[in-house]
Scaffold this motif. Sequence first.
Motif, PDB file in Angstrom:
ATOM      1  N   VAL A 137      20.091   1.823 -45.759  1.00 43.79           N
ATOM      2  CA  VAL A 137      19.906   2.332 -44.402  1.00 43.79           C
ATOM      3  C   VAL A 137      20.550   3.712 -44.397  1.00 43.79           C
ATOM      4  O   VAL A 137      21.750   3.847 -44.646  1.00 43.79           O
ATOM      5  N   CYS A 138      19.728   4.732 -44.141  1.00 38.53           N
ATOM      6  CA  CYS A 138      20.188   6.124 -44.193  1.00 38.53           C
ATOM      7  C   CYS A 138      20.205   6.693 -42.782  1.00 38.53           C
ATOM      8  O   CYS A 138      19.158   7.028 -42.234  1.00 38.53           O
ATOM      9  N   GLU A 139      21.374   6.783 -42.213  1.00 36.94           N
ATOM     10  CA  GLU A 139      21.557   7.277 -40.844  1.00 36.94           C
ATOM     11  C   GLU A 139      21.916   8.753 -40.918  1.00 36.94           C
ATOM     12  O   GLU A 139      22.977   9.126 -41.409  1.00 36.94           O
ATOM     13  N   SER A 141      22.863  10.836 -38.792  1.00 36.48           N
ATOM     14  CA  SER A 141      24.036  11.285 -38.045  1.00 36.48           C
ATOM     15  C   SER A 141      25.352  10.923 -38.747  1.00 36.48           C
ATOM     16  O   SER A 141      26.419  11.336 -38.300  1.00 36.48           O
ATOM     17  N   ASN A 142      25.282  10.164 -39.852  1.00 34.44           N
ATOM     18  CA  ASN A 142      26.493   9.824 -40.614  1.00 34.44           C
ATOM     19  C   ASN A 142      27.004  11.034 -41.378  1.00 34.44           C
ATOM     20  O   ASN A 142      26.224  11.906 -41.781  1.00 34.44           O
ATOM     21  N   THR A 143      28.295  11.065 -41.613  1.00 35.89           N
ATOM     22  CA  THR A 143      28.905  12.051 -42.505  1.00 35.89           C
ATOM     23  C   THR A 143      28.910  11.432 -43.897  1.00 35.89           C
ATOM     24  O   THR A 143      29.301  10.265 -44.045  1.00 35.89           O
ATOM     25  N   PRO A 144      28.473  12.176 -44.927  1.00 36.53           N
ATOM     26  CA  PRO A 144      28.488  11.608 -46.285  1.00 36.53           C
ATOM     27  C   PRO A 144      29.882  11.101 -46.656  1.00 36.53           C
ATOM     28  O   PRO A 144      30.883  11.747 -46.357  1.00 36.53           O
ATOM     29  N   ASP A 145      29.916   9.928 -47.271  1.00 35.71           N
ATOM     30  CA  ASP A 145      31.188   9.317 -47.653  1.00 35.71           C
ATOM     31  C   ASP A 145      30.926   8.344 -48.796  1.00 35.71           C
ATOM     32  O   ASP A 145      29.780   8.014 -49.102  1.00 35.71           O
ATOM     33  N   PHE A 146      32.003   7.872 -49.413  1.00 42.35           N
ATOM     34  CA  PHE A 146      31.892   6.869 -50.465  1.00 42.35           C
ATOM     35  C   PHE A 146      31.761   5.490 -49.845  1.00 42.35           C
ATOM     36  O   PHE A 146      32.436   5.161 -48.873  1.00 42.35           O
ATOM     37  N   GLU A 147      30.874   4.687 -50.436  1.00 42.26           N
ATOM     38  CA  GLU A 147      30.766   3.266 -50.138  1.00 42.26           C
ATOM     39  C   GLU A 147      30.706   2.597 -51.499  1.00 42.26           C
ATOM     40  O   GLU A 147      29.685   2.675 -52.188  1.00 42.26           O
ATOM     41  N   GLY A 152      27.252   9.256 -50.062  1.00 38.74           N
ATOM     42  CA  GLY A 152      26.157   9.790 -49.266  1.00 38.74           C
ATOM     43  C   GLY A 152      26.125   9.183 -47.883  1.00 38.74           C
ATOM     44  O   GLY A 152      27.052   8.482 -47.462  1.00 38.74           O
ATOM     45  N   ILE A 153      25.031   9.462 -47.178  1.00 42.26           N
ATOM     46  CA  ILE A 153      24.879   8.914 -45.822  1.00 42.26           C
ATOM     47  C   ILE A 153      24.192   7.550 -45.838  1.00 42.26           C
ATOM     48  O   ILE A 153      24.226   6.831 -44.840  1.00 42.26           O
ATOM     49  N   CYS A 154      23.575   7.200 -46.959  1.00 37.91           N
ATOM     50  CA  CYS A 154      22.893   5.898 -47.056  1.00 37.91           C
ATOM     51  C   CYS A 154      23.901   4.813 -47.348  1.00 37.91           C
ATOM     52  O   CYS A 154      24.760   4.945 -48.219  1.00 37.91           O
ATOM     53  N   GLN A 155      23.797   3.724 -46.609  1.00 38.23           N
ATOM     54  CA  GLN A 155      24.659   2.560 -46.819  1.00 38.23           C
ATOM     55  C   GLN A 155      23.798   1.384 -47.223  1.00 38.23           C
ATOM     56  O   GLN A 155      22.616   1.312 -46.882  1.00 38.23           O
ATOM     57  N   VAL A 156      24.414   0.465 -47.930  1.00 42.51           N
ATOM     58  CA  VAL A 156      23.704  -0.727 -48.384  1.00 42.51           C
ATOM     59  C   VAL A 156      23.405  -1.600 -47.178  1.00 42.51           C
ATOM     60  O   VAL A 156      24.289  -1.892 -46.358  1.00 42.51           O
ATOM     61  N   ALA A 157      22.125  -2.008 -47.054  1.00 44.25           N
ATOM     62  CA  ALA A 157      21.701  -2.872 -45.942  1.00 44.25           C
ATOM     63  C   ALA A 157      22.322  -4.251 -46.124  1.00 44.25           C
ATOM     64  O   ALA A 157      22.454  -4.740 -47.249  1.00 44.25           O
ATOM     65  N   PRO A 158      22.713  -4.901 -45.017  1.00 43.66           N
ATOM     66  CA  PRO A 158      23.249  -6.264 -45.123  1.00 43.66           C
ATOM     67  C   PRO A 158      22.183  -7.194 -45.698  1.00 43.66           C
ATOM     68  O   PRO A 158      21.002  -7.018 -45.451  1.00 43.66           O
TER      69      PRO A 158
END
Length: 159
Positions: A137-139, A141-147, A152-158
């Motif tokens: 899920v690439c939002e 409006s997110n600030t790029p960060d480590f997950e 990046g701005i993309c986070q792993v979908a639940p």
Amino acid sequence: MLLIRFFLFTLFVSMVSPSVIAGAAMGMFSELVLFSDVEGVVMKEGVPVAGAEIVQEITYQEPGKIPVRTIRTGADGRFTLARVTTGAGLSRIIPGQPSVRQRLMIRHNGIEYEGWRHNKNSYELNSELDGRSLRLVCELSNTPDFEGKHYGICQVAPE
């Protein structure tokens, strides 16, 4: 150096059974997964973004070896990228640490967003997320960060 490796390989092959040799030959011609299948959605403040450009870059062995791929999100903001593979050649039998630089960049309304940046250290399918499918899920409006291990701005979908 290459001649020495070939000699050692030949010596090793002469000492192992035919079934081991057959297994090594099969592995030698298998594919290496450089970027697993990706499913994702691009959102801006929770609303799907249609027509966003997704640019997939892979650096493996030398810059430019793997062509850049570009796609656009659908009306629902979704995108899909099929896995990228290459032939194994001698990579499966000559020791070495895999190193594949992955990047997904998102372009929308003249702005570039760092979607996904990851250093893949395995040639196995879905090794980016330790065996889980690459669903993002690439939002915007997110600030790029480590997950975890990616940035990046993309986070792993639940799940």
